[in-house]
Scaffold this motif. Structure first.
Motif, short mmCIF file in Angstrom:
data_model
loop_
_atom_site.label_atom_id
_atom_site.label_comp_id
_atom_site.label_asym_id
_atom_site.label_seq_id
_atom_site.Cartn_x
_atom_site.Cartn_y
_atom_site.Cartn_z
N ASN A 220 -6.83 53.94 41.12
CA ASN A 220 -8.09 53.58 41.69
C ASN A 220 -8.41 52.28 41.46
OD1 ASN A 220 -8.81 53.37 38.79
ND2 ASN A 220 -9.25 55.55 38.72
N ASN B 77 -10.48 50.45 39.53
CA ASN B 77 -10.50 49.79 38.01
C ASN B 77 -8.99 49.58 37.82
OD1 ASN B 77 -10.49 50.81 35.08
ND2 ASN B 77 -12.42 49.45 35.80
N ARG C 6 -20.68 48.61 44.43
CA ARG C 6 -20.52 49.84 43.47
C ARG C 6 -20.93 49.30 42.18
NH1 ARG C 6 -15.10 52.51 44.79
NH2 ARG C 6 -15.36 53.05 47.06
N THR C 7 -21.58 49.84 41.13
CA THR C 7 -21.61 49.38 40.05
C THR C 7 -20.88 49.93 39.21
OG1 THR C 7 -23.31 51.17 39.97
CG2 THR C 7 -24.12 48.90 39.94
N GLU C 8 -20.25 49.11 38.19
CA GLU C 8 -19.14 49.66 37.30
C GLU C 8 -19.61 50.15 36.11
OE1 GLU C 8 -15.02 47.06 35.77
OE2 GLU C 8 -16.73 46.17 36.02
N GLN C 9 -19.11 51.76 35.91
CA GLN C 9 -19.53 52.39 34.72
C GLN C 9 -18.52 52.82 34.07
OE1 GLN C 9 -21.48 55.48 36.68
NE2 GLN C 9 -23.59 54.46 36.73
N THR C 10 -17.62 51.95 33.38
CA THR C 10 -16.50 52.10 32.46
C THR C 10 -16.78 51.65 31.17
OG1 THR C 10 -15.69 50.18 33.27
CG2 THR C 10 -14.67 52.23 34.06
N GLU D 17 -13.07 61.04 40.25
CA GLU D 17 -13.26 60.20 39.11
C GLU D 17 -13.56 59.13 39.37
OE1 GLU D 17 -9.22 60.49 37.36
OE2 GLU D 17 -9.11 62.58 37.38
N ASP D 18 -13.64 58.69 40.46
CA ASP D 18 -13.94 57.28 40.76
C ASP D 18 -15.18 56.79 39.49
OD1 ASP D 18 -14.62 55.47 43.86
OD2 ASP D 18 -14.81 54.76 41.97
N PRO D 19 -14.61 55.50 38.77
CA PRO D 19 -15.55 55.00 37.94
C PRO D 19 -16.54 54.31 38.62
CG PRO D 19 -13.52 53.72 38.16
CD PRO D 19 -13.39 55.10 39.09
N TRP D 20 -16.64 53.97 39.77
CA TRP D 20 -17.77 53.31 40.46
C TRP D 20 -18.58 54.25 41.51
CZ3 TRP D 20 -15.02 47.94 41.36
CH2 TRP D 20 -14.59 47.49 40.10
#
Lengths: 575, 97
Positions: free
Chosen positions: A296, A298, A541-545, B91-94
């Motif tokens: 993906n 990320n 998109r916003t990063e959510q990690t 699972e896409d983190p965004w």
């Protein structure tokens, strides 16, 4: 690179003349067994991965399924070929620590830049290759120049790699040149044919660990043989200051003994780091392809940054053995006519002198692995670029997926055959390598500027990009002609390459801007995802990690660590 | 990942960590044994260090850490690239807003 093959082949010719069996190493059956077991694993991996290759995406892009750590380690392993290892060891033997700049200020910031800034453009727009960016952002001529020069250079360099492997195997083990070339080529062919990019990358990660496992004991024994790290530094006091202080002698006006042979500070920072390193690490498809296979966005962004961390420490197992060899063999490189004592022989000589059976097998396996990594990276990027960027783009557009998968397998065979051909030609005419490398460096020199203008300046037009890149390539050639005529102008070939990068980049910038001002830009709708501000993946998109998985955090850490490494030479210096 | 699918031998084979662990266990054992049987000449050659023994132990530690990793997080059941694409969407983190 070519200097290396020339020197090594000369070394072999000299040794080979009386009897074919003059091997440098005393290999026991254990050492050979490790090499054989490794070969079995290499082929086995291709065979295992084969079952998960169902379509062209699996074959060329590893199904875009790999975790970040595999993509990241394959990313640096693809570059950690034996030409790189032997070449940097030679640098260490000749100039000490002076060439750490290629790692700490060259490669590391560039790898972080790829992950943090550029990967969203590549991965987010679902590109299959790096040249494809130029086709969509600019036009077909720009794309063809880039894709064509990449395909040709990468497959020829695969041949040079193969030839160098054969030379080393002949010198170390006494194998025949033809046998070594064919055996190595068939191994690489089998595992790419079966496993595609995934087969190549799985093997690259395995190779990475084998290479490290061979070089670390070599370095440690070397340091002990000299009498410890303090004694090692004290003995460097007899050498010019740049041996133990890489920034020493980098003043523009510095000349004579004290002048740093790597270059002046403008050349190192602007030319090597900013133009050439950034160009190589962020646009060379053989590298970027590895990161683009991640599962993906990320992971794709983290891959080169994960690779950057081990890369920071590679100089200590590559440059340092070269320095140790220079200290242990004072005659190394002193007499140009003594072909067995050239700088490029530093690591083979050290292996022969210091490693007993057991570790010897690991080190030799590591060296062989390194050659195969280099060649496999070239072949697996060649088949992708020719399939997607040449054949699918210009020759046969709308065929079924199966057609391109079969084409890719055929191109793998063709790529390896061209590689074998190149290896045999290289064995006959050594100068060819050198001219080819020089020619390809012209194409590589301005490319970073063309990419960065395309990504960050919406106004850049298709023809602006084309003419800018072309004039950059031509001016790089011009600098080479100039340096050939006035051969005293640059302090070294390293400095010449750096200033060639600066001039080519500047010309590219000026011409691109000038032509863009006079031509029509593409409408925004055609540039979605390709230009900053127009829906690049990170903008939509916003990063959510968790924080530890954020590319910017990891990247800042890597750059800080790389810069901090220079501080070592404050504490670790001759007393 | 709500449902626990069975991890087959195939999935283990496709797990690179497992392959690395295997290779370095074999290398580690071979080099360690060579180190245990090192002759005085072998040790003298490597500046007085039994480098094969130390390297062998190092290789076994490397292999051990990969075994531990495989044990602590077992491989996911095999998926074709089409399945993975679906999984990646999930699972896409965004996630898009």
């Amino acid at each position: 690179m070519s200097a290396l093959t020339t020197a090594l082949s000369a070394a072999v010719m000299a040794q080979d003349a009386p009897n074919e069996e003059a091997a440098l190493l005393d290999m026991q059956w254990v050492d050979y067994a490790m090499l054989i077991i490794y070969f079995i694993f290499v082929i086995g991996i291709g065979w295992i991965v084969r079952r998960s290759i169902k379509n062209s995406k699996d074959f060329f892009q590893a199904g875009r399924s790999l975790p970040a750590w595999i993509a990241g380690l394959a990313f640096i392993s693809a570059n950690l070929g034996a030409l790189e290892i032997l070449g940097f060891a030679a640098n260490g033997a000749q100039f000490g620590f002076a060439s750490v700049h290629y790692y700490w200020i060259g490669a590391i910031p560039a790898m972080v830049f790829l992950g943090v800034i550029m990967m969203p453009f590549y991965y987010g727009s679902k590109l299959k290759s790096v040249p494809e960016y130029l086709r969509r952002r600019y036009n077909k001529p720009t794309h063809l120049v880039n894709a064509g020069s990449f395909a040709i250079s990468t497959v020829l360099i695969a041949g040079v790699n193969l030839y160098s492997l054969a030379i080393v195997l002949r010198a170390l083990l006494g194998w025949g040149l033809v046998h070594a070339i064919i055996v190595a080529a068939i191994l690489v062919l089998l595992y790419i044919l079966a496993g595609g990019l995934m087969g190549a990358m799985y093997n690259e990660v395995l190779q990475f660990f084998v290479i490290i496992a061979g070089l670390i004991p070599l370095t440690i024994v070397g340091i002990i043989a000299i009498g410890g790290p303090v004694e090692l530094m004290d003995r460097l006091a007899d050498y010019p200051a740049y041996w133990y202080d890489p920034w020493s002698g980098t003043g523009i006006a510095t000349s004579g003994e004290a002048a740093n042979p790597i270059g002046d500070w403008v050349g190192i920072i602007l030319g090597q780091a900013f133009i050439l390193s950034f160009g190589y690490w962020t646009t060379n498809f053989a590298e970027v392809q590895r990161a683009m296979s991640a599962k993906n966005l990320n992971s794709a962004r983290r891959a080169p940054i994960i690779g950057a961390y081990p890369k920071i420490f590679i100089p200590f197992i590559v440059l340092l053995p070269g320095i140790i060899a220079a200290l242990l063999f004072p005659e190394l490189g002193k007499d140009p006519s003594d072909e067995s004592m050239t700088y490029t022989n530093a690591i083979p000589l050290l292996i022969a002198d210091l490693l007993p059976t057991g570790v010897l097998g690991v080190a030799v396996t590591g060296l062989v692995a390194a050659f195969m990594a280099g060649m496999a990276a070239n072949v697996s990027s060649f088949n992708t670029v020719v399939t997607y960027d040449i054949w699918q783009a210009y020759v046969r557009r709308n065929r079924g997926d199966h057609y391109y998968l079969r084409l890719g397998r055929w191109l793998t065979v063709i790529g390896v055959l061209i590689g074998i051909g190149t290896a045999f030609i290289a064995a006959q005419y050594n100068n060819i390598n050198e001219y080819l490398q020089t020619l390809f460096s012209f194409f590589q020199a301005p490319v970073f500027v063309t990419f960065i203008l395309g990504m960050f300046w919406k106004r850049t037009t298709a023809w602006g990009g084309f003419w800018g890149m072309l004039s950059g390539i031509i001016s790089a050639g011009g600098i080479w002609v100039f340096a050939t005529v006035y051969d005293e102008f640059f302090r070294s070939s390293f400095a010449q390459a750096m200033w060639m990068g600066i001039v080519a980049g500047a010309v590219d910038l000026v011409v691109t801007v000038a032509v863009s001002k006079r031509t029509e830009p593409k409408p925004d709708t055609e540039l979605v995802g390709l230009v900053k501000g127009l829906g690049v993946a990170t903008e939509t998109r916003t990063e959510q990690t968790v924080w530890i998985k954020r590319p910017a955090v990891l990247g800042t850490g890597a750059i800080t660590l790389a810069m901090a490494m220079y501080l070592i030479f404050i504490f670790w210096s001759p007393s | 990942m709500s449902e626990q699918q069975r991890v087959t031998f195939n999935d283990r084979l496709l797990d690179l960590r497992f392959l690395i662990a295997c290779l370095f266990t074999i290398f580690g054992v071979m080099v360690t044994i060579t180190g245990l049987r090192a002759t005085p000449e072998d040790i003298e050659k490597a500046a007085g260090v039994n480098i094969s023994l130390w390297t062998g132990i190092g290789l076994l530690l490397l292999a051990g850490s990969f075994w531990l990793w495989v044990l602590l997080s077992p491989p996911q059941p095999a998926t074709s690239s089409a399945d993975l694409e679906e999984a990646a969407e999930h699972e896409d983190p965004w996630p898009s807003e």
